[in-house]
Design an enzyme around this catalytic site. Structure first.
Site, PDB file in Angstrom:
ATOM      1  N   GLY A   1     -19.661  45.922 -43.405  1.00  0.00           N
ATOM      2  CA  GLY A   1     -18.275  46.360 -43.281  1.00  0.00           C
ATOM      3  C   GLY A   1     -17.859  47.385 -44.318  1.00  0.00           C
ATOM      4  N   VAL A   2     -16.621  47.282 -44.796  1.00  0.00           N
ATOM      5  CA  VAL A   2     -16.097  48.212 -45.798  1.00  0.00           C
ATOM      6  C   VAL A   2     -16.953  48.170 -47.065  1.00  0.00           C
ATOM      7  CG1 VAL A   2     -14.087  48.852 -47.182  1.00  0.00           C
ATOM      8  CG2 VAL A   2     -13.744  47.680 -45.053  1.00  0.00           C
ATOM      9  N   ASP A   3     -17.374  46.996 -47.442  1.00  0.00           N
ATOM     10  CA  ASP A   3     -18.161  46.793 -48.663  1.00  0.00           C
ATOM     11  C   ASP A   3     -19.436  47.640 -48.610  1.00  0.00           C
ATOM     12  OD1 ASP A   3     -18.857  45.678 -51.078  1.00  0.00           O
ATOM     13  OD2 ASP A   3     -19.340  43.697 -50.272  1.00  0.00           O
TER      14      ASP A   3
ATOM     15  N   ASN B   1     -17.300  40.391 -51.305  1.00  0.00           N
ATOM     16  CA  ASN B   1     -17.504  38.937 -51.341  1.00  0.00           C
ATOM     17  C   ASN B   1     -17.668  38.543 -52.797  1.00  0.00           C
ATOM     18  OD1 ASN B   1     -20.464  38.902 -52.027  1.00  0.00           O
ATOM     19  ND2 ASN B   1     -20.516  40.056 -50.103  1.00  0.00           N
TER      20      ASN B   1
ATOM     21  N   GLY C   1     -12.516  41.515 -40.622  1.00  0.00           N
ATOM     22  CA  GLY C   1     -13.812  41.821 -40.031  1.00  0.00           C
ATOM     23  C   GLY C   1     -14.717  40.600 -40.055  1.00  0.00           C
ATOM     24  N   VAL C   2     -15.743  40.667 -40.894  1.00  0.00           N
ATOM     25  CA  VAL C   2     -16.718  39.581 -41.016  1.00  0.00           C
ATOM     26  C   VAL C   2     -16.031  38.242 -41.304  1.00  0.00           C
ATOM     27  CG1 VAL C   2     -18.659  38.756 -42.428  1.00  0.00           C
ATOM     28  CG2 VAL C   2     -18.516  41.170 -41.809  1.00  0.00           C
TER      29      VAL C   2
ATOM     30  N   ASP D   1     -11.694  56.344 -42.444  1.00  0.00           N
ATOM     31  CA  ASP D   1     -12.775  55.746 -43.232  1.00  0.00           C
ATOM     32  C   ASP D   1     -12.300  55.730 -44.678  1.00  0.00           C
ATOM     33  OD1 ASP D   1     -14.984  55.219 -44.778  1.00  0.00           O
ATOM     34  OD2 ASP D   1     -16.232  56.790 -43.909  1.00  0.00           O
ATOM     35  N   ILE D   2     -12.134  54.551 -45.230  1.00  0.00           N
ATOM     36  CA  ILE D   2     -11.498  54.429 -46.547  1.00  0.00           C
ATOM     37  C   ILE D   2     -12.327  55.122 -47.637  1.00  0.00           C
ATOM     38  CG2 ILE D   2     -12.494  52.226 -47.297  1.00  0.00           C
ATOM     39  CD1 ILE D   2      -9.555  51.439 -48.089  1.00  0.00           C
TER      40      ILE D   2
ATOM     41  N   SER E   1     -10.338  40.811 -44.787  1.00  0.00           N
ATOM     42  CA  SER E   1     -10.603  39.582 -44.022  1.00  0.00           C
ATOM     43  C   SER E   1     -10.529  39.754 -42.507  1.00  0.00           C
ATOM     44  CB  SER E   1      -9.683  38.414 -44.443  1.00  0.00           C
ATOM     45  OG  SER E   1     -10.046  37.914 -45.712  1.00  0.00           O
TER      46      SER E   1
HETATM   47  N1  AR6 Z   1     -12.849  52.105 -43.692  1.00  0.00           N
HETATM   48  C1  AR6 Z   1     -11.786  51.328 -43.330  1.00  0.00           C
HETATM   49  N2  AR6 Z   1     -11.924  50.137 -42.707  1.00  0.00           N
HETATM   50  C2  AR6 Z   1     -13.167  49.703 -42.423  1.00  0.00           C
HETATM   51  C3  AR6 Z   1     -14.325  50.443 -42.764  1.00  0.00           C
HETATM   52  C4  AR6 Z   1     -14.123  51.692 -43.425  1.00  0.00           C
HETATM   53  N3  AR6 Z   1     -15.155  52.456 -43.805  1.00  0.00           N
HETATM   54  N4  AR6 Z   1     -15.423  49.730 -42.370  1.00  0.00           N
HETATM   55  C5  AR6 Z   1     -14.970  48.600 -41.787  1.00  0.00           C
HETATM   56  N5  AR6 Z   1     -13.613  48.566 -41.811  1.00  0.00           N
HETATM   57  P1  AR6 Z   1     -14.912  43.686 -43.343  1.00  0.00           P
HETATM   58  P2  AR6 Z   1     -13.918  41.151 -44.465  1.00  0.00           P
HETATM   59  C6  AR6 Z   1     -12.697  47.515 -41.314  1.00  0.00           C
HETATM   60  O1  AR6 Z   1     -15.883  42.957 -42.491  1.00  0.00           O
HETATM   61  O2  AR6 Z   1     -13.520  40.681 -43.116  1.00  0.00           O
HETATM   62  C7  AR6 Z   1     -18.823  42.199 -46.067  1.00  0.00           C
HETATM   63  O3  AR6 Z   1     -20.138  41.884 -45.705  1.00  0.00           O
HETATM   64  C8  AR6 Z   1     -13.261  46.460 -40.404  1.00  0.00           C
HETATM   65  O4  AR6 Z   1     -13.379  46.953 -39.079  1.00  0.00           O
HETATM   66  O5  AR6 Z   1     -15.359  44.917 -44.047  1.00  0.00           O
HETATM   67  O6  AR6 Z   1     -12.995  40.948 -45.619  1.00  0.00           O
HETATM   68  C9  AR6 Z   1     -18.486  41.744 -47.484  1.00  0.00           C
HETATM   69  O7  AR6 Z   1     -19.588  41.854 -48.346  1.00  0.00           O
HETATM   70  C10 AR6 Z   1     -12.205  45.385 -40.519  1.00  0.00           C
HETATM   71  O8  AR6 Z   1     -11.073  45.692 -39.706  1.00  0.00           O
HETATM   72  O9  AR6 Z   1     -14.290  42.729 -44.502  1.00  0.00           O
HETATM   73  C11 AR6 Z   1     -18.073  40.321 -47.279  1.00  0.00           C
HETATM   74  O10 AR6 Z   1     -19.188  39.463 -47.231  1.00  0.00           O
HETATM   75  C12 AR6 Z   1     -11.775  45.465 -41.983  1.00  0.00           C
HETATM   76  O11 AR6 Z   1     -12.247  46.755 -42.425  1.00  0.00           O
HETATM   77  C13 AR6 Z   1     -17.385  40.340 -45.935  1.00  0.00           C
HETATM   78  O12 AR6 Z   1     -17.951  41.452 -45.225  1.00  0.00           O
HETATM   79  C14 AR6 Z   1     -12.387  44.395 -42.875  1.00  0.00           C
HETATM   80  O13 AR6 Z   1     -13.672  44.062 -42.409  1.00  0.00           O
HETATM   81  C15 AR6 Z   1     -15.901  40.576 -46.054  1.00  0.00           C
HETATM   82  O14 AR6 Z   1     -15.312  40.465 -44.780  1.00  0.00           O
END
Ligand code: AR6
Length: 172
Positions: A31-33, A23, A123-124, A9-10, A121
């Site tokens: 997600g991470v955000d 975003n 994830g979402v 977990d980052i 990028s």
């Molecule tokens: N630690 C490490 N990795 C993680 C964590 C964490 N705590 N949580 C999720 N991931 P994403 P994107 C992984 O969706 O695709 C948001 O709504 C996740 O499983 O976080 O760039 C923003 O506000 C995936 O493999 O980012 C934007 O609107 C990776 O991190 C949008 O999502 C990235 O997933 C950005 O989408």
């Protein structure tokens, strides 16, 4: 510069800077955000709102990066970047590579020697993990610091599962 990958977990990373897959609005999300905003506390959103009022009235463009403080996080800095959204047809690898190199440029600017990055990028925003791993690792390996100063010594990709870890380790 050492490059490594771990599952985790980052938000728990004890490094100088963690990178947020944000975003353009910088107002948080899933997600991470979402995880970073929850762990950093309300001060992070306030600082992001101030950035929008001042330097970034139109939001943060895709492929660019901007720093804030880490607030309640162990990391001193959060470097926010915006990945291309494949679900909206944004599939240019150069834009995704730019997220990683811009984040390292910002790390150099603020003096962060240890940086943790997520799979921006993947994830979402709908990119395949294998593509993100290849583009991210290549970008980091080819990255040249823009200026002398505190060098970036450690780049740690923090990913969600063993499959992602294998993809990153293969590329490293
Ligand atoms: N630690 C490490 N990795 C993680 C964590 C964490 N705590 N949580 C999720 N991931 P994403 P994107 C992984 O969706 O695709 C948001 O709504 C996740 O499983 O976080 O760039 C923003 O506000 C995936 O493999 O980012 C934007 O609107 C990776 O991190 C949008 O999502 C990235 O997933 C950005 O989408």
């Amino acid at each position: 510069m050492r490059i490594e990958a771990v599952v985790g977990d980052i938000t728990r990373e004890r490094v100088d800077a963690i990178v947020n897959a944000a975003n353009s609005s910088l107002m948080g999300g899933g997600g991470v955000d979402g995880a970073i905003h929850r762990a950093a506390g309300p001060g992070l959103l306030e600082e992001c709102m101030e950035l929008r009022r001042t330097e970034l009235p139109d939001g943060l463009p895709v492929g660019q990066a901007v720093p804030t403080a880490g607030h309640d996080l162990p990391a001193r800095w959060v470097i926010h970047t915006v990945g291309p959204n494949a679900r909206r047809g944004e599939t240019d690898p150069a834009l995704l590579a730019s997220c990683f190199t811009s984040s390292l440029d910002v790390a150099g600017d603020v003096g962060a020697a240890e940086v943790a990055l997520p799979a921006v990028s993947a994830g979402v925003f709908g990119w395949a993990m294998e593509d993100v791993a290849r583009i991210a690792v290549e970008a980091v390996k080819n990255w040249k610091p823009q200026q002398a100063g505190t060098p970036v010594e450690l780049v740690r990709f923090v990913v969600v599962d063993e499959a992602a870890l294998a993809a990153f380790r293969r590329e490293i």
